[in-house]
Scaffold this motif. Structure first.
Motif, mmCIF file in Angstrom:
data_model
loop_
_atom_site.group_PDB
_atom_site.id
_atom_site.type_symbol
_atom_site.label_atom_id
_atom_site.label_comp_id
_atom_site.label_asym_id
_atom_site.label_seq_id
_atom_site.Cartn_x
_atom_site.Cartn_y
_atom_site.Cartn_z
ATOM 1 N N GLY A 114 6.826 -10.664 -10.701
ATOM 2 C CA GLY A 114 7.899 -9.695 -10.483
ATOM 3 C C GLY A 114 8.287 -8.927 -11.720
ATOM 4 N N ALA A 115 7.652 -9.205 -12.853
ATOM 5 C CA ALA A 115 7.994 -8.520 -14.100
ATOM 6 C C ALA A 115 7.310 -7.157 -14.163
ATOM 7 C CB ALA A 115 7.587 -9.373 -15.297
ATOM 8 N N ASN A 116 7.893 -6.269 -14.978
ATOM 9 C CA ASN A 116 7.387 -4.900 -15.128
ATOM 10 C C ASN A 116 6.216 -4.903 -16.118
ATOM 11 O OD1 ASN A 116 7.149 -2.121 -15.036
ATOM 12 N ND2 ASN A 116 8.834 -1.760 -16.461
ATOM 13 N N ASP B 122 4.937 -0.794 -9.614
ATOM 14 C CA ASP B 122 5.960 -1.338 -8.718
ATOM 15 C C ASP B 122 5.694 -2.839 -8.580
ATOM 16 O OD1 ASP B 122 7.563 -2.154 -6.613
ATOM 17 O OD2 ASP B 122 7.303 -0.299 -5.470
ATOM 18 N N PRO B 123 6.365 -3.695 -9.383
ATOM 19 C CA PRO B 123 6.056 -5.134 -9.387
ATOM 20 C C PRO B 123 6.322 -5.825 -8.054
ATOM 21 C CG PRO B 123 7.393 -4.510 -11.304
ATOM 22 C CD PRO B 123 7.421 -3.357 -10.353
ATOM 23 N N GLN B 124 7.390 -5.409 -7.345
ATOM 24 C CA GLN B 124 7.717 -6.061 -6.071
ATOM 25 C C GLN B 124 6.627 -5.806 -5.027
ATOM 26 O OE1 GLN B 124 10.156 -4.463 -7.956
ATOM 27 N NE2 GLN B 124 10.808 -6.510 -8.605
ATOM 28 N N ARG B 125 6.172 -4.563 -4.987
ATOM 29 C CA ARG B 125 5.121 -4.216 -4.034
ATOM 30 C C ARG B 125 3.834 -4.966 -4.366
ATOM 31 N NH1 ARG B 125 3.552 2.058 -2.660
ATOM 32 N NH2 ARG B 125 2.699 1.702 -0.575
ATOM 33 N N ARG B 126 3.546 -5.072 -5.646
ATOM 34 C CA ARG B 126 2.357 -5.808 -6.076
ATOM 35 C C ARG B 126 2.449 -7.269 -5.659
ATOM 36 N NH1 ARG B 126 1.293 -5.314 -12.263
ATOM 37 N NH2 ARG B 126 3.301 -6.391 -12.333
ATOM 38 N N ILE C 245 6.629 1.114 -18.438
ATOM 39 C CA ILE C 245 6.174 -0.279 -18.322
ATOM 40 C C ILE C 245 6.590 -1.064 -19.567
ATOM 41 C CG2 ILE C 245 4.096 -1.739 -18.264
ATOM 42 C CD1 ILE C 245 2.816 0.548 -16.570
ATOM 43 N N ASP C 246 7.041 -2.318 -19.354
ATOM 44 C CA ASP C 246 7.540 -3.137 -20.466
ATOM 45 C C ASP C 246 6.423 -3.816 -21.255
ATOM 46 O OD1 ASP C 246 10.153 -2.512 -19.779
ATOM 47 O OD2 ASP C 246 10.338 -4.229 -18.432
#
Length: 686
Positions: free
Chosen positions: A23-25, A637-641, A304-305
């Motif tokens: 869930g991380a960026n 998009d981390p959630q979608r991934r 992106i982080d």
């Protein structure tokens, strides 16, 4: 059994990343070859620029979306304009950088770190274990890096070229060689006549004569700033033993900083907390809006982080992890091409049904590269500027079907070249204007290769009817010099023979290793050969110089491997190379291309296409051969991934249960036999 149960802990059983990253960026990518140099004074390869371009900031860079490529300011306030002095004997570039730009957090900027003991250094795992500091970017940092090009122990690959132009650079190199002093050399103490600090935010570079392409070098890592404190820090005794060098730990002002460096396993870039931020571009090509590439216009980058690169030596695990969603994008190897891409009759490409089902998208772009097949113009058979020789070269150029070559050997990943200048570079034409009329005709709205009958007619006019010398009756035999790359080359070389057989010409292939091939090119003993060229910078001069007479390879050390000379072409080249892009320059380029087509020193081969697949959760992807600092433009998009990873990696447990059941069934007879033996009465003694 314990290992089996442990593997099932968590949402996704086969997730190669720790639970803390879910869930991380984060952008997940891969690299194949370990980078050798991360110090901008030496780094020159694409594999290395994957990291250096995200950390270092030269004064200029390229617009991410616009084509042809456009040079724009990065840390500079504007693109510098050359000023000629002493009647053109010298050219001056004055670069003013923006104030307020700060370096990433780094131990070099903390004074106490510059005097560490050997025991303190030995305890460190990374330089970031030390106290961190920062400071403002100043013009002197750019001056310091240019001086480093002359450092005798750094061996910069562009020193030779820059020594021809930057005033005083050879003299500085000689001075530093004579010092012959181990340890750190503080280059602030050594003047460079052609590079000077004007004020805190301005520096000046003086060149010998005219070299308009110098402005493009100002967009390459070689001209990035290096703080003297970083060199001093890493030159302390014991630092190099820990790989604490600029070649391993870069320090810059860019959007990211390298926080982990294990080139055999993984490299990690993290967002630079001191980065000033840049707005995402608000304009590009006409198709960029439809492609969704302008949705983030004006928003502050980077998006992106962290960027995590894992090393993948083999293509199969790389491809499988991409399909599982563990890499956000991937290239396409030849063995996976048919699985991943469908190519239409017109050459258009789209993802295969399986890729579309997963929402995988395809990006393609013609590379700033030309692969060509040259004739040695010094050769008595295929060379020379006579009408006979031209017709022979024209006939062969028509007969060699590059469209077929691309289809068979590159899965259609390329376009046929009609000139040395690739699309996306100023001077390249489009549509009918781009077509080479010697080899093609315009029919039904597109170019089509001329008929083989036309090639045979030209061959006869050249004195070789049906591939036979009209004077001697001997068959025409030509020699194709190439490098040997293994058994896989047989099909490619057989194809070349068949192309010449269409004209009844016998083609003898002379395979050698790369060094021997280069020796033939240097001596001018080759006849027909193949080479390629990728742009150092997006200027037509960087391609047209491959046909510039004074740079003939056999007469010197130039890159004109065909040893082609044309008085008119050479005169136009001298005019064109020092001009800025304009309609007049375009007219000169058009005439140069026309001359090259007429004289045909090359079979104009092809410009390869780059194919990149990406998952639907990765946005703002547009291939760019010139702009290496592309990570900051991407959005994930981390959630979608995470949702798709769960969907694609659901564990199939029934085989394991079936295995346990089979094991249990197989144990039952053994248990019964054991119990039966235990219950048996002891046999009486004799």
């Amino acid at each position: 059994m314990l290992m089996l149960f442990a593997a099932g802990c968590g949402e996704v059983w086969n997730d190669p990343y720790p639970r803390s990253e879910r869930g991380a960026n984060i952008l997940y990518s891969a690299f194949v070859n370990r980078p050798k140099h991360l110090d901008p004074v030496q780094s020159y390869t694409v594999d290395e620029s994957l990291f250096t371009r995200q950390v270092y900031e030269p004064p200029l860079h390229y617009h991410y979306l616009k084509r042809p490529y456009e040079l724009i300011p990065l840390t500079a306030a504007e693109v510098p304009k050359p000023k000629e002095i002493d009647g053109g004997k010298f050219t001056v570039y004055e670069i003013r950088i923006r104030p307020g730009i700060r370096y990433q957090p780094h131990p070099a900027f903390v004074e106490g770190n510059q005097a560490l003991s050997a025991s303190e250094i030995k305890k460190l795992k990374t330089p970031y274990d030390l106290p961190l500091g920062t400071r403002e970017l100043v013009a002197a940092d750019y001056v310091y890096q240019i001086k480093r090009l002359a450092h005798p122990r750094l061996h910069s690959p562009i020193y030779g070229l820059m020594a021809e132009y930057v005033v005083g650079l050879p003299e500085l190199a000689d001075k530093l060689k004579k010092l012959n002093r181990p340890g750190w050399i503080d280059l602030r103490e050594h003047a460079l006549a052609g590079v000077e600090e004007v004020d805190r935010y301005t520096y000046r570079v003086t060149l010998k004569g005219r070299y308009p392409q110098f402005v493009y070098w100002l967009a390459m890592p070689f001209f990035s700033p290096i703080p003297w404190e970083a060199e001093k820090l890493f030159h302390q005794p014991g630092m190099e033993l820990k790989n604490f060098t600029l070649d391993w730990w870069p320090v810059g002002t860019g959007p990211y900083m390298l926080r982990e460096n294990d080139p055999n396993a993984r490299m990690v870039l993290e967002r630079n907390p001191n980065y000033r931020g840049m707005p995402y571009p608000a304009e590009g090509e006409l198709s960029d809006g439809e492609a969704g590439l302008l949705k983030d216009a004006g928003k502050t980058m980077p998006f992106i982080d962290r960027v995590i690169f894992s090393r993948e030596k083999e293509s199969v695990p790389y491809w499988n992890k991409f399909l599982q969603g563990y890499y956000d994008s991937a290239g396409i190897s030849p063995e996976n091409f048919d699985h991943a891409v469908r190519v239409a009759v017109d050459g258009g490409a789209e993802p295969s049904p399986e890729m579309l089902e997963r929402g995988i998208e395809l990006s393609t772009a013609v590379a700033a590269t030309v692969f060509y097949f040259g004739f040695n113009m010094k050769d008595p058979v295929v060379g020379g500027n006579t009408e006979r020789a031209r017709k022979l070269r024209h006939a062969i150029s028509i007969a060699v079907d590059m469209e077929e070559y691309l289809s068979i050997f590159l899965n259609g990943r390329g376009i046929v070249a009609h000139s040395p200048v690739p699309p996306g570079i100023f001077g390249a034409r489009e549509g009918r204007e781009a077509m080479n009329p010697i080899t093609h005709v315009w029919r039904d709205g597109r170019e089509q290769r001329r008929a083989l009958l036309e090639a045979k007619k030209l061959l006869a006019e050249a004195g070789y009817p049906e591939g036979t010398d009209a004077k001697t009756g001997a068959p025409l035999v030509l020699y194709f010099d190439t490098t040997s790359r293994g058994p896989g080359d047989k099909a490619r070389l057989d194809w070349w023979r068949k192309q010449f057989e269409k004209l009844s010409i016998q083609l003898e292939v002379r395979e050698t290793d790369w060094n021997r091939f280069q020796e033939k090119i240097r001596k001018g003993t080759q006849q027909v050969y193949g080479l390629g060229w990728h742009a150092d910078y997006p200027d037509p001069e960087n391609f047209l110089f491959l046909l510039h007479g004074p740079q003939a390879r056999a007469d010197g050390a130039g890159s004109n491997s065909s040893n082609y000379t044309s008085a008119e072409f050479d005169a136009l080249f001298e005019r064109m190379k020092s001009m800025s892009n304009s309609p007049e320059r375009q007219q000169i380029i058009d005439r140069m291309v026309e001359i090259a087509r007429r004289d045909a020193p090359w079979i104009f081969g092809f410009h390869p296409k780059d194919y990149t697949l990406r998952h639907q959760w990765l946005a703002n992807v547009k291939p760019n051969d010139m702009a290496g600092n592309t990570m900051q433009y991407l959005r994930v998009d981390p959630q979608r991934r995470a949702e798709f990873r769960r969907q694609w990696n659901r564990p199939v447990v029934w085989p394991v249960l079936l295995l346990f059941l089979a094991l249990a069934i197989s144990i039952v007879p053994a248990v019964r036999t054991y119990r039966k033996r235990e219950r048996m009465a002891a046999r009486p003694a004799a």
